[in-house]
Design a protein around this motif. Structure first.
Motif, PDB file in Angstrom:
ATOM      1  N   SER A  14      35.328  44.059  33.801  1.00  0.00           N
ATOM      2  CA  SER A  14      34.400  44.021  34.929  1.00  0.00           C
ATOM      3  C   SER A  14      34.445  45.381  35.620  1.00  0.00           C
ATOM      4  N   ARG A  21      37.874  47.227  35.706  1.00  0.00           N
ATOM      5  CA  ARG A  21      39.035  46.339  35.647  1.00  0.00           C
ATOM      6  C   ARG A  21      39.043  45.644  34.289  1.00  0.00           C
ATOM      7  N   THR A  23      41.311  42.748  32.183  1.00  0.00           N
ATOM      8  CA  THR A  23      42.381  41.757  32.257  1.00  0.00           C
ATOM      9  C   THR A  23      42.920  41.511  30.856  1.00  0.00           C
ATOM     10  N   ASP A  56      47.686  44.673  38.661  1.00  0.00           N
ATOM     11  CA  ASP A  56      47.776  43.579  39.638  1.00  0.00           C
ATOM     12  C   ASP A  56      47.876  44.116  41.065  1.00  0.00           C
ATOM     13  N   TRP A  75      47.279  36.481  33.377  1.00  0.00           N
ATOM     14  CA  TRP A  75      46.545  37.623  32.861  1.00  0.00           C
ATOM     15  C   TRP A  75      46.810  38.775  33.817  1.00  0.00           C
ATOM     16  N   GLU A  77      45.773  42.259  35.573  1.00  0.00           N
ATOM     17  CA  GLU A  77      44.553  43.015  35.852  1.00  0.00           C
ATOM     18  C   GLU A  77      44.882  44.497  35.917  1.00  0.00           C
ATOM     19  N   GLN A  79      43.531  48.333  36.402  1.00  0.00           N
ATOM     20  CA  GLN A  79      42.437  49.030  37.055  1.00  0.00           C
ATOM     21  C   GLN A  79      42.399  50.471  36.577  1.00  0.00           C
ATOM     22  N   SER A 128      32.226  43.175  39.034  1.00  0.00           N
ATOM     23  CA  SER A 128      33.362  42.676  39.810  1.00  0.00           C
ATOM     24  C   SER A 128      32.883  41.908  41.031  1.00  0.00           C
ATOM     25  N   SER A 137      37.544  36.300  39.405  1.00  0.00           N
ATOM     26  CA  SER A 137      38.086  37.651  39.508  1.00  0.00           C
ATOM     27  C   SER A 137      38.800  38.068  38.230  1.00  0.00           C
ATOM     28  N   SER A 138      39.163  37.118  37.407  1.00  0.00           N
ATOM     29  CA  SER A 138      39.789  37.398  36.128  1.00  0.00           C
ATOM     30  C   SER A 138      39.636  36.153  35.261  1.00  0.00           C
ATOM     31  N   ARG A 141      43.216  31.454  34.839  1.00  0.00           N
ATOM     32  CA  ARG A 141      44.673  31.565  34.840  1.00  0.00           C
ATOM     33  C   ARG A 141      45.255  30.176  34.688  1.00  0.00           C
TER      34      ARG A 141
END
Length: 149
Positions: A14, A21, A23, A56, A75, A77, A79, A128, A137-138, A141
């Protein structure tokens, strides 16, 4: 789930106006300390995204000093700086490479066992902003908090 699927989810990439980003899932059968992550590299359409700036939300340059673990239940993240060639909504081929240094099994010289993983996957680059508005956002999870009883 294959190790490649675990490493790269279909919603793995994203971007917004300032960063990209990615993941990634831990492609190992158990959690490992972040200090055991020797290398992380991500390419999109054959172009390197460059160094990871944050993992993260924490400074990636201090990865070897982190005392916490990358859990198989999460996961991570990553950046990166903005990649001007990427476009939201456009398919892209993502290749991720992770070098782990596994604590426990040792090589003959006493150093940790190196294990390298690589996966490639066609994904669609997400926004994003849209991902956050939709609560994505990811990738999904699984249990993000471990509890023992």
């Amino acid at each position: 789930m294959t190790m490649a699927t675990k490493l790269l989810h279909r919603d793995a990439v994203s971007m917004d106006d300032t960063s990209v980003r990615v993941t990634l899932g831990l492609p190992w059968y158990r959690s490992i300390p972040w200090a055991g992550v020797a290398s992380l590299a991500v390419e999109v359409d054959g172009r390197d995204l460059g160094p990871v700036s944050r993992i993260d939300g924490r400074d990636a340059s201090r990865l070897s000093q982190r005392g916490d673990y990358w859990s198989i239940q999460r996961w991570a993240e990553l950046q990166f700086a903005l990649a001007p060639w990427l476009r939201v909504g456009v398919p892209a081929v993502v290749r991720a490479r992770i070098g782990l240094r596994i604590p426990g099994p040792l090589q003959a010289d006493g150093s940790p066992l190196p294990v390298d993983f690589e996966a490639e996957r066609l994904v669609v680059v997400l926004s994003s902003v849209d991902s956050l508005e939709q609560g994505r956002s990811s990738p999904p999870r699984r249990n993000t908090h471990s509890t023992t009883r």
